[in-house]
Write a protein that holds these residues in place. Structure first.
Motif, mmCIF file in Angstrom:
data_model
loop_
_atom_site.group_PDB
_atom_site.id
_atom_site.type_symbol
_atom_site.label_atom_id
_atom_site.label_comp_id
_atom_site.label_asym_id
_atom_site.label_seq_id
_atom_site.Cartn_x
_atom_site.Cartn_y
_atom_site.Cartn_z
ATOM 1 N N ALA A 80 28.324 49.418 -15.228
ATOM 2 C CA ALA A 80 26.960 49.818 -14.807
ATOM 3 C C ALA A 80 26.048 49.335 -15.880
ATOM 4 O O ALA A 80 25.872 49.458 -17.176
ATOM 5 N N LYS A 83 18.787 48.723 -14.497
ATOM 6 C CA LYS A 83 18.009 47.887 -13.726
ATOM 7 C C LYS A 83 16.756 47.479 -14.626
ATOM 8 O O LYS A 83 16.544 48.109 -15.399
ATOM 9 N N SER A 97 29.455 55.521 -10.997
ATOM 10 C CA SER A 97 27.937 55.157 -10.608
ATOM 11 C C SER A 97 27.714 54.497 -9.278
ATOM 12 O O SER A 97 28.599 53.596 -8.951
ATOM 13 N N PRO A 98 26.678 54.734 -8.514
ATOM 14 C CA PRO A 98 26.466 54.257 -7.255
ATOM 15 C C PRO A 98 26.146 52.543 -7.203
ATOM 16 O O PRO A 98 26.355 51.909 -6.447
ATOM 17 N N ASP A 99 25.693 52.297 -8.670
ATOM 18 C CA ASP A 99 25.294 51.066 -8.916
ATOM 19 C C ASP A 99 26.288 50.221 -9.585
ATOM 20 O O ASP A 99 26.277 49.230 -10.320
ATOM 21 N N ARG A 100 27.537 50.468 -9.587
ATOM 22 C CA ARG A 100 28.622 49.963 -10.259
ATOM 23 C C ARG A 100 28.853 48.719 -10.066
ATOM 24 O O ARG A 100 28.591 48.403 -8.626
ATOM 25 N N GLU A 101 29.346 47.933 -10.420
ATOM 26 C CA GLU A 101 29.950 46.314 -10.428
ATOM 27 C C GLU A 101 31.390 46.306 -10.921
ATOM 28 O O GLU A 101 31.775 46.743 -12.008
#
Length: 179
Positions: A80, A83, A97-101
């Motif tokens: 994560a 931004k 995390s909803p924004d994980r990669e």
């Protein structure tokens, strides 16, 4: 990056891409440059913190016993990142995390430096592996944690290397030599 670490990182990138295409995942593994050539080690189970610690200790022993000049660890992971203009949420684990990669992480250590390379995992709509994205190198002057200091800080004598190889054999550690 020293030539041996650079070439080992390239070889590890090809290895990771091959296994991702073949099976859709990458088992945690280690690749080391030794005088006998490149060796590969795949640990047995890393399901918990103790398994990860055991992997790190075994890699240190392999590097010392085989006089490795460079080593690369290869693992799949979630990351994560903050931004632009925002702070990183350190309270949520990257896996939640909803924004994980999803990435393949290559942690490389050589005699003259360290580098971490993240390769984004690109999957198709049905969740199958499609490709690895553009690599993002993050040079590191220092590394901390269980996967730091994998190479011995000083050259290891032949007697100690021999003892290390005997210990690895007694532990049942098998290395594959890459061509």
């Amino acid at each position: 990056m020293p030539a041996t670490l650079d070439s080992l990182m390239q070889e590890a990138t090809r290895y990771a891409e091959h296994w991702m295409k073949k099976s859709g995942s990458l088992a945690p593994s280690m690749m080391a440059a030794t005088a006998q050539g490149t060796v590969l080690f795949l640990p047995q189970g890393m399901k918990d913190a103790q398994g990860k610690d055991d992997f790190a200790y075994t890699v240190r022993l392999i590097c010392a016993a085989h006089a490795a000049s460079a080593v690369v660890l290869m693992v799949e992971s979630w990351v994560a990142q903050a931004k632009p203009g925002e702070k990183l949420d350190i309270t949520t684990p990257p896996s939640q995390s909803p924004d994980r990669e999803e990435v393949v992480v290559l942690i490389g250590q050589g005699l003259a430096g360290n580098v971490t390379r993240m390769l984004p995992i690109v999957r198709s709509d049905n969740g199958r592996f499609w490709n690895l994205g553009d690599p993002q190198d993050m040079p590191a002057t220092t590394l901390e944690g269980r996967f730091a200091g994998l190479l011995p800080p000083q050259p290891v004598g032949e007697q100690e290397r021999k003892m290390g190889r005997l210990l690895l054999d007694a532990m049942g550690v098998r290395l594959a030599k890459l061509r």
